[in-house]
Design a protein around this motif. Structure first.
Motif, PDB file in Angstrom:
ATOM      1  N   VAL A 207       7.260   6.443  -2.915  1.00 14.59           N
ATOM      2  CA  VAL A 207       6.177   5.469  -2.807  1.00 14.59           C
ATOM      3  C   VAL A 207       5.370   5.769  -1.556  1.00 14.59           C
ATOM      4  CG1 VAL A 207       7.407   3.639  -4.050  1.00 14.59           C
ATOM      5  CG2 VAL A 207       7.586   3.764  -1.564  1.00 14.59           C
ATOM      6  N   ARG A 208       4.149   5.255  -1.549  1.00 12.67           N
ATOM      7  CA  ARG A 208       3.274   5.408  -0.375  1.00 12.67           C
ATOM      8  C   ARG A 208       3.839   4.612   0.805  1.00 12.67           C
ATOM      9  NH1 ARG A 208       0.248   3.033  -4.030  1.00 12.67           N
ATOM     10  NH2 ARG A 208      -0.414   1.424  -2.597  1.00 12.67           N
ATOM     11  N   GLN A 209       3.529   5.078   1.997  1.00 10.16           N
ATOM     12  CA  GLN A 209       3.958   4.382   3.221  1.00 10.16           C
ATOM     13  C   GLN A 209       3.509   2.921   3.226  1.00 10.16           C
ATOM     14  OE1 GLN A 209       5.827   5.377   5.798  1.00 10.16           O
ATOM     15  NE2 GLN A 209       6.038   7.535   5.307  1.00 10.16           N
ATOM     16  N   ALA A 210       2.364   2.634   2.607  1.00  6.36           N
ATOM     17  CA  ALA A 210       1.842   1.263   2.582  1.00  6.36           C
ATOM     18  C   ALA A 210       2.789   0.295   1.871  1.00  6.36           C
ATOM     19  CB  ALA A 210       0.467   1.235   1.915  1.00  6.36           C
ATOM     20  N   LEU A 211       3.710   0.825   1.062  1.00  5.19           N
ATOM     21  CA  LEU A 211       4.644  -0.042   0.331  1.00  5.19           C
ATOM     22  C   LEU A 211       5.987  -0.212   1.037  1.00  5.19           C
ATOM     23  CD1 LEU A 211       3.931   1.154  -3.310  1.00  5.19           C
ATOM     24  CD2 LEU A 211       3.205  -0.969  -2.219  1.00  5.19           C
ATOM     25  N   ARG A 212       6.073   0.214   2.291  1.00 10.01           N
ATOM     26  CA  ARG A 212       7.349   0.154   3.026  1.00 10.01           C
ATOM     27  C   ARG A 212       7.931  -1.265   3.042  1.00 10.01           C
ATOM     28  NH1 ARG A 212      10.597   2.454   6.790  1.00 10.01           N
ATOM     29  NH2 ARG A 212       9.422   4.328   7.173  1.00 10.01           N
ATOM     30  N   ASN A 213       7.140  -2.259   3.383  1.00  7.04           N
ATOM     31  CA  ASN A 213       7.665  -3.628   3.431  1.00  7.04           C
ATOM     32  C   ASN A 213       8.080  -4.105   2.045  1.00  7.04           C
ATOM     33  OD1 ASN A 213       7.284  -3.763   6.178  1.00  7.04           O
ATOM     34  ND2 ASN A 213       5.291  -4.753   6.018  1.00  7.04           N
ATOM     35  N   HIS A 214       7.303  -3.740   1.051  1.00  4.71           N
ATOM     36  CA  HIS A 214       7.570  -4.148  -0.325  1.00  4.71           C
ATOM     37  C   HIS A 214       8.926  -3.622  -0.798  1.00  4.71           C
ATOM     38  CE1 HIS A 214       6.479  -5.503  -4.301  1.00  4.71           C
ATOM     39  NE2 HIS A 214       6.702  -4.302  -4.791  1.00  4.71           N
ATOM     40  N   VAL A 215       9.156  -2.304  -0.665  1.00 11.12           N
ATOM     41  CA  VAL A 215      10.428  -1.735  -1.102  1.00 11.12           C
ATOM     42  C   VAL A 215      11.543  -2.022  -0.112  1.00 11.12           C
ATOM     43  CG1 VAL A 215       9.383   0.045  -2.539  1.00 11.12           C
ATOM     44  CG2 VAL A 215       9.939   0.558  -0.178  1.00 11.12           C
ATOM     45  N   GLY A 216      11.176  -2.248   1.134  1.00  9.42           N
ATOM     46  CA  GLY A 216      12.175  -2.584   2.143  1.00  9.42           C
ATOM     47  C   GLY A 216      12.931  -3.856   1.803  1.00  9.42           C
ATOM     48  N   ARG A 217      12.229  -4.836   1.252  1.00  7.25           N
ATOM     49  CA  ARG A 217      12.894  -6.083   0.850  1.00  7.25           C
ATOM     50  C   ARG A 217      13.934  -5.809  -0.230  1.00  7.25           C
ATOM     51  NH1 ARG A 217       7.554  -8.023   1.594  1.00  7.25           N
ATOM     52  NH2 ARG A 217       7.066  -7.744  -0.610  1.00  7.25           N
ATOM     53  N   PHE A 218      13.609  -4.921  -1.156  1.00  3.14           N
ATOM     54  CA  PHE A 218      14.547  -4.555  -2.214  1.00  3.14           C
ATOM     55  C   PHE A 218      15.752  -3.822  -1.629  1.00  3.14           C
ATOM     56  CE2 PHE A 218      15.856  -1.203  -5.220  1.00  3.14           C
ATOM     57  CZ  PHE A 218      16.464  -2.021  -6.147  1.00  3.14           C
ATOM     58  N   CYS A 219      15.509  -2.926  -0.687  1.00  2.00           N
ATOM     59  CA  CYS A 219      16.591  -2.133  -0.106  1.00  2.00           C
ATOM     60  C   CYS A 219      17.549  -2.978   0.734  1.00  2.00           C
ATOM     61  CB  CYS A 219      16.016  -0.991   0.730  1.00  2.00           C
ATOM     62  SG  CYS A 219      15.179   0.248  -0.288  1.00  2.00           S
TER      63      CYS A 219
ATOM     64  N   ALA B 196      17.777  10.337 -11.983  1.00  2.00           N
ATOM     65  CA  ALA B 196      16.832   9.601 -12.815  1.00  2.00           C
ATOM     66  C   ALA B 196      15.663   9.285 -11.903  1.00  2.00           C
ATOM     67  CB  ALA B 196      17.455   8.327 -13.365  1.00  2.00           C
ATOM     68  N   GLU B 197      14.530   9.926 -12.152  1.00  2.00           N
ATOM     69  CA  GLU B 197      13.359   9.634 -11.331  1.00  2.00           C
ATOM     70  C   GLU B 197      12.715   8.355 -11.838  1.00  2.00           C
ATOM     71  OE1 GLU B 197       9.146  11.428  -9.710  1.00  2.00           O
ATOM     72  OE2 GLU B 197      10.469  12.737 -10.872  1.00  2.00           O
ATOM     73  N   LEU B 198      12.437   7.442 -10.931  1.00  2.00           N
ATOM     74  CA  LEU B 198      11.755   6.192 -11.248  1.00  2.00           C
ATOM     75  C   LEU B 198      10.317   6.302 -10.786  1.00  2.00           C
ATOM     76  CD1 LEU B 198      14.521   3.690 -10.048  1.00  2.00           C
ATOM     77  CD2 LEU B 198      14.128   4.550 -12.367  1.00  2.00           C
ATOM     78  N   GLY B 199       9.402   5.859 -11.611  1.00  2.00           N
ATOM     79  CA  GLY B 199       7.996   5.930 -11.249  1.00  2.00           C
ATOM     80  C   GLY B 199       7.152   5.107 -12.190  1.00  2.00           C
TER      81      GLY B 199
END
Length: 197
Positions: free
Chosen positions: A125-137, A86-89
């Motif tokens: 996601v773009r590299q600029a969102l690493r911290n943003h998605v990192g919190r979720f992960c 399931a691709e999320l976007g």
């Protein structure tokens, strides 16, 4: 306030014209600050960028659309392995609610992912969102994979461009749904065999 956001799951064919127009405006305002072209792709009431989602989760509050996440089931090729995902976007959050986070929209979508019976969900996601998605992960629901290139077709044909493009500077987010993360195939190239969501 975040507690005032109401979430709705809807299939693509349930959306009416006024909702597509409202989503189009939401995406234009959300994506345009990352580059003028990014906002232009939502012109004319278009509420999708590349591939059209089959399912959406839309967060609303008294000011309108607060957040959005789309889903599309498809087969991708990871290395030499065909894999249903399931691709999320089409992820977006209204700027005044940026603390709302991807975790809220995925937590609403997660039971649906389980019902659909897909082994994995994934998105880029773009590299600029690493911290943003990192919190979720960090909560253990998803994993960030790096060093993976993703090949996609362009959503439209252009006489001066090749029909595909390869992104080698993206973060791959993988959510194990029906299988464990150890079952994600090894490979440094993912072929979407279609446009990104």
């Amino acid at each position: 306030m975040r507690s005032d956001v109401q979430w709705r799951l809807c299939w693509e064919n349930e959306l009416q014209l006024p909702e597509h127009l409202e989503l189009s405006e939401f995406f234009r305002k959300t994506y345009e600050p990352t580059g003028a072209f990014n906002g232009k792709q939502f012109a004319g009431g278009r509420s999708w960028a590349g591939a059209r989602p089959e399912l959406r989760v839309i967060g609303r509050d008294v000011h309108g659309i607060a957040a959005h996440l789309g889903l599309l089931r498809r087969y991708i090729k990871v290395g030499d392995v065909d894999l249903l995902v399931a691709e999320l976007g089409l992820y977006g959050v209204r700027p005044d609610l940026e603390g709302l986070g991807i975790a809220h929209s995925i937590s609403v979508m997660y039971p649906v992912l389980q019902q659909l019976g897909v082994p994995f969900a994934f998105g880029t996601v773009r590299q600029a969102l690493r911290n943003h998605v990192g919190r979720f992960c960090r909560k253990g629901l998803a994993n960030i994979l790096t060093g993976v290139r993703v090949r996609s077709t362009l959503p439209d044909v252009y006489p001066d461009l090749p029909p595909t493009r390869v992104d080698d500077d993206v973060l791959l987010i993988v959510l194990p749904i029906g299988r464990s993360m150890s079952e994600w195939p090894a490979g440094t190239l993912i072929d979407r065999n279609g446009p990104e969501l």
